[in-house]
Design an enzyme around this catalytic site. Structure first.
Site, PDB file in Angstrom:
ATOM      1  N   LYS A  49       0.816  -1.217   0.000  1.00  0.00           N
ATOM      2  CA  LYS A  49       0.000   0.000   0.000  1.00  0.00           C
ATOM      3  C   LYS A  49       0.852   1.271   0.000  1.00  0.00           C
ATOM      4  CE  LYS A  49      -3.516  -2.718  -0.018  1.00  0.00           C
ATOM      5  NZ  LYS A  49      -2.940  -4.022   0.366  1.00  0.00           N
ATOM      6  N   TYR A  94     -12.011 -15.011   2.920  1.00  0.00           N
ATOM      7  CA  TYR A  94     -11.018 -13.968   3.187  1.00  0.00           C
ATOM      8  C   TYR A  94     -10.515 -14.070   4.631  1.00  0.00           C
ATOM      9  CZ  TYR A  94      -8.941  -9.434   4.078  1.00  0.00           C
ATOM     10  OH  TYR A  94      -8.073  -8.444   4.432  1.00  0.00           O
ATOM     11  N   TYR A 116      -2.681 -12.664   2.850  1.00  0.00           N
ATOM     12  CA  TYR A 116      -2.361 -12.359   1.440  1.00  0.00           C
ATOM     13  C   TYR A 116      -1.145 -13.138   0.916  1.00  0.00           C
ATOM     14  CZ  TYR A 116      -5.508  -8.331   1.973  1.00  0.00           C
ATOM     15  OH  TYR A 116      -6.596  -7.533   2.184  1.00  0.00           O
TER      16      TYR A 116
END
Ligand code: PLP
Length: 336
Positions: free
Chosen positions: A49, A263, A289
């Site tokens: 990010k 998730y 992730y």
């Protein structure tokens, strides 16, 4: 492609290293595996990010904002990096944390990224699962504006065309590094969620006419939905960059075989992949992730999609802080 046309702040340490994984390549007996260390971007324990935020926060500054508003799951790496970026530029950060993962045990709502959010003075509120979280963040922005703040709302994962410029830039950085090393890259593999990372990479590689396939390992959506999300954002990003030639949906590849129950929900393949990388290379992945991304890469080697003689770059997108919210999966004491 000339990205200096866009406002950008320096928030991270670039270029991130591109390194060969000798031990992992040997252990798996498939392609030559390299790793792009975007976990080492340097902003509050790093991650993907940071690249997006260099463009997004520059836009916020230009618009005269004094507050960053965003959203993510409870253990969001994006919220943590946004909170750190806000500290760096002297802004407030407000975040909404979606309770997308429940029953993960003590500490899930306090440890890992949430602890770091606390230390970064991020103001967060929890939300139940299933709301339109970007709409919730927009509402929060309006509430803050009524109170006199000048908010800048960043979508989940920083995934709009401005944020994706960060990964168009990463594509250029990676190709430049590979050229300097005399390395021909065949494929890139990484975890894909809110789609900005893959969209930016694909748009950047398209702009450079670099024939490298990017395979996104989905951590949430089904394959078709993920390909459509990535394609839409890749086209918007290519437009923003000013690329003239069309970017077709066939340029987007994703797999959804490694999501597991959902998730942020652990899978055995994820736990094994994290253990393997720690044991072979001394590198930590994350449970939400990059651990699933690595499980995906290993699966693609086993099923012959990634072959001996090829060169594959795995992008380590960060997230290591979340390991501390999933301690029970990795602690030898809790296994005993
Ligand atoms: C957000 C995130 C991703 C996914 O990137 P997107 O741009 O949202 O697809 C991958 N890895 C980590 C560690 C992340 O925090």
């Amino acid at each position: 492609m000339h990205l200096a046309r866009f406002k950008r702040l320096t928030l991270g340490h670039f270029p991130t290293p591109l390194e060969r994984l000798d031990n992992l390549s040997r252990a798996l007996g498939g392609p030559d595996i390299y790793i792009k260390r975007d976990d080492c971007t340097g902003l509050a324990t790093g991650g993907n990010k940071t690249r997006k935020l260099e463009f997004l926060v520059a836009d916020a500054v230009q618009q005269g904002a004094d507050t960053l508003v965003t959203q993510g799951a409870t253990q969001s790496n994006h919220v943590r990096q946004t909170a750190a970026a806000a500290r760096r530029v002297g802004m407030q950060c407000y975040a909404l944390l979606e309770r997308r993962v429940i029953n993960m045990g003590d500490g899930y709502e306090q440890a890992g990224n949430v602890l770091l959010d606390d230390m970064l003075k991020c103001e967060y509120e929890f939300r139940p699962e299933g709301l339109d979280m970007n709409a919730e963040a927009t509402l929060l922005g309006e509430r803050l504006r009524e109170r006199g703040a000048r908010p800048y709302v960043i979508p989940g994962g920083g995934s709009n065309a401005i944020g994706a410029l960060g990964y168009a830039n990463a594509a250029e950085e990676l190709v430049y590094q590979a050229d300097a090393m005399g390395l021909k890259i065949d494929k890139i593999v990484h975890a894909t969620g809110s789609a900005g990372t893959q969209a930016g990479l694909v748009a950047g590689l398209h702009a450079l006419s670099a024939p490298i396939d990017v395979i996104g390992v989905s951590v949430r959506a089904r394959r078709d939905a993920q390909i459509a999300n990535v394609h839409r954002l890749a086209c918007e990003t290519a437009d923003l960059i000013g690329v003239k030639h069309a970017l077709g949906a066939e340029q987007i590849e994703a797999v959804d075989d490694y999501v597991g129950p959902g998730y942020g929900q652990p899978t055995d393949e994820m736990v094994d992949a994290i253990a393997l990388l720690a044991a072979e290379e001394g590198i930590f992945l994350d449970p939400v992730y990059s651990g699933k991304g690595m499980a995906g890469m290993i699966g693609l080697i086993k099923n012959g999609t990634l072959k001996k003689g090829e060169t594959v770059v795995f992008i380590h997108t960060g997230g290591t802080a979340a390991l501390f919210a999933y301690q029970h999966l990795f602690s030898r004491q809790s296994a005993a």
